[in-house]
Design a protein around this motif. Sequence first.
Motif, short mmCIF file in Angstrom:
data_model
loop_
_atom_site.label_atom_id
_atom_site.label_comp_id
_atom_site.label_asym_id
_atom_site.label_seq_id
_atom_site.Cartn_x
_atom_site.Cartn_y
_atom_site.Cartn_z
N UNK A 137 0.89 -1.36 -0.06
CA UNK A 137 -0.10 -0.20 -0.02
C UNK A 137 0.88 1.28 0.12
N UNK A 138 1.75 1.30 0.95
CA UNK A 138 2.75 2.51 0.87
C UNK A 138 3.63 2.73 -0.41
N UNK A 139 3.85 1.56 -1.02
CA UNK A 139 4.69 1.71 -2.43
C UNK A 139 3.62 2.16 -3.39
N UNK A 140 2.55 1.61 -3.55
CA UNK A 140 1.53 2.32 -4.56
C UNK A 140 1.05 3.69 -4.15
N UNK A 141 1.02 3.95 -2.87
CA UNK A 141 0.69 5.32 -2.58
C UNK A 141 1.67 6.33 -2.95
N UNK A 142 3.11 5.99 -2.79
CA UNK A 142 4.00 6.82 -3.19
C UNK A 142 4.59 6.96 -4.64
N UNK A 143 3.92 5.99 -5.52
CA UNK A 143 4.25 5.75 -6.74
C UNK A 143 3.19 6.08 -7.97
N UNK A 144 2.03 6.83 -7.45
CA UNK A 144 1.04 7.22 -8.10
C UNK A 144 0.25 6.37 -8.98
N UNK A 145 0.03 5.24 -8.27
CA UNK A 145 -0.62 4.01 -8.82
C UNK A 145 -2.09 3.77 -8.47
N UNK A 146 -2.91 3.71 -9.18
CA UNK A 146 -4.30 3.27 -8.76
C UNK A 146 -4.15 1.76 -8.63
N UNK A 147 -5.28 1.44 -7.67
CA UNK A 147 -5.40 -0.24 -7.35
C UNK A 147 -6.39 -0.65 -7.29
N UNK A 148 -6.79 -2.02 -7.28
CA UNK A 148 -7.76 -2.84 -6.87
C UNK A 148 -7.23 -3.69 -5.72
N UNK A 149 -8.04 -3.30 -4.58
CA UNK A 149 -7.56 -4.18 -3.42
C UNK A 149 -8.51 -5.59 -3.08
N UNK A 150 -7.76 -6.53 -2.92
CA UNK A 150 -8.56 -7.87 -2.81
C UNK A 150 -8.20 -8.30 -1.41
N UNK A 162 -10.42 3.61 -17.12
CA UNK A 162 -11.06 4.49 -17.91
C UNK A 162 -11.54 5.80 -17.25
N UNK A 163 -11.66 5.54 -15.91
CA UNK A 163 -12.06 6.67 -15.12
C UNK A 163 -10.75 7.34 -14.59
N UNK A 164 -10.54 8.65 -15.16
CA UNK A 164 -9.23 9.40 -14.74
C UNK A 164 -9.16 9.93 -13.40
N UNK A 165 -10.19 9.90 -12.64
CA UNK A 165 -10.21 10.14 -11.49
C UNK A 165 -9.42 9.60 -10.50
N UNK A 166 -9.12 8.23 -10.71
CA UNK A 166 -8.38 7.34 -9.82
C UNK A 166 -6.94 7.62 -9.91
N UNK A 167 -6.43 7.85 -11.46
CA UNK A 167 -4.97 8.27 -11.49
C UNK A 167 -4.83 9.73 -11.11
N UNK A 168 -5.86 10.77 -11.20
CA UNK A 168 -5.60 11.94 -10.63
C UNK A 168 -5.65 12.03 -9.08
N UNK A 169 -6.18 11.23 -8.44
CA UNK A 169 -6.25 11.03 -7.03
C UNK A 169 -4.98 10.51 -6.67
N UNK A 170 -4.48 9.53 -7.28
CA UNK A 170 -3.08 8.77 -7.13
C UNK A 170 -1.93 9.97 -7.17
N UNK A 171 -2.13 10.63 -8.15
CA UNK A 171 -0.99 11.64 -8.42
C UNK A 171 -0.93 12.60 -7.33
N UNK A 172 -2.19 13.06 -7.04
CA UNK A 172 -1.98 14.37 -5.92
C UNK A 172 -1.63 13.35 -4.59
N UNK A 173 -2.30 12.45 -4.18
CA UNK A 173 -1.60 11.60 -2.93
C UNK A 173 -0.22 11.50 -2.94
N UNK A 174 0.41 11.25 -4.26
CA UNK A 174 1.80 10.80 -4.15
C UNK A 174 2.58 11.84 -3.85
N UNK A 175 2.02 13.13 -4.49
CA UNK A 175 2.56 14.35 -4.33
C UNK A 175 2.69 15.11 -2.80
#
Length: 535
Positions: A385-398, A440-453
């Motif tokens: 989780x920490x790696x994906x949060x700091x590398x701007x990646x959206x995810x599916x959590x199972x 297809x939903x750009x909001x996931x990638x935009x949110x991931x980018x802001x979180x990483x920043x």
Amino acid sequence: MIGLKDLLFYCFILFLCSTSSESFKILVYTNLFGHSHVKVMATVADALTDAGHNVTVLMPIIEQQFINKTCLKSTKNVIFVEQDDKLKALMATRSKRFETLWTSGFNNPFVVAKKSKLMSELFSEHCRKVMSEKKLIEQIKSENFDLAITEPFDTCAYAFFEAISIRAHVAVYSCSRLDHVSEVIGQPAAPSYVPGMTSLFGEKMNIWDRFLNFYLYKANSYAFSRIGDENYRVAKEFYPNIRSWREVVPEATFLFTNYIPYLDFPAPIFDKMIPIGGLTVKTDQKEVQLEEKWSKILDERKKNVLISFGSNARSEEMPIEYKNALLKVFQSMSDTTFIWKYENPEDPFTKHLKNVYLSAWLPQNELLADPRLTLFITHGGLASVLELAMTEKPAIMIPVAADQTRNAQMMKRHGVAAVLKKFDLANPVKIQEVIEEIMTDSSYRENAKRLAEILHNQPTDPKETLVKYVEFAARFGKLPLLDNYGRHQSFVEYFFLDIISIISFTVLVSSYLFYRLLGYLFRKCRGSSIKNKKE
């Protein structure tokens, strides 16, 4: 008369003296058990070694597979405590029983009790092996370490610290919180709005959710406390005068948590609890360069998906219906490359698919840091989780077990992840729909980018924080004045029940007296009125 060269030389020596810090002897006790735990403790050891300290790592072996995967780089002084035959047999039993992780409900009380018994047997046998090494204990005691470090996930370390009479110690969490530690140190749990370690919910809970969150908090605390108490019982066979982990853990000078305040759920903490979340994540471009093999794979298609369920829930032990469902998704998404951490890459079940790559080991951090990777499908272990949060990646959590559901809800809260249940892995249509939604939903990638920043621009650096606080603890030892006195209070005192009782009694007595007074005045007035009428 001093010449210019001499003056420069003396200035240089003065500079070195003023900038050099005191070197401490530090003992790091970490079991070889669970990749995330091993990685965090190895990163701590290396950070302190790199800072110029004399670090010794004691590694009792629980999982033999990690003997060549200690994650240590600069720390060279390592002492292993080998498994005995009984521990090997228990580990074999554990491996078979943990196959049920894919199908069991880990919030089920019977499952919690069963896993607690198994883990208690495993860790107590490991503790018996460690504490029986009296020659090793005396050797380490004679080293006179300034400070010891361990993770209170396994409490046998505290019996060991008692045996070597360590002058001070600090704790490191590989997760953001440990419920059994919260109880013994007096950290407020606040289960009405703070998800416990194994909680199924986020911060917004209805009445039933709050009940389950409290129940899971208590069940998890009981399970780990049971392990700790069994460790203590075994350790006393060799060192009868040692104190219980319940007494020793609260004496930790500091408790370092794998916690990033902005990322995690807001929760009450103490002054001695120090966040160092993100310590293990590599973000420097020089450190995350991909090998050519993986770079070529990412170049094959425009869309790339990484799949990893960690080290405990083994993908090769996944139920066949889950595997078949994923195969259907891979087949229907031929324009997407799927890279799957799979313990048996020779398994022929994906050989007919050109867009699927299996590997027993993956450079996960490096792949996540690559902009060509589109999506991460993960179990939701905190390290991932920490790696994906700091590398701007959206995810599916199972989530599969442990703290993974809590972590999944944490990422969903930031709008960077969708959450599925592990039983949804049998539904290929649902899996594909969620994958396509995130792509297809750009909001996931935009949110991931802001979180990483935000995470990259925090005002503190976890490595610097760790080193400074450890040096402080090594220099000054135990700091009892930082101890939370609330842990010494009774239930009645802590929740003001005595004061509430006094106030309630006073209000009741005052209300009764006021009522009697009003009655008396009423009767007095009425009597006077009747008398006046008669007159």
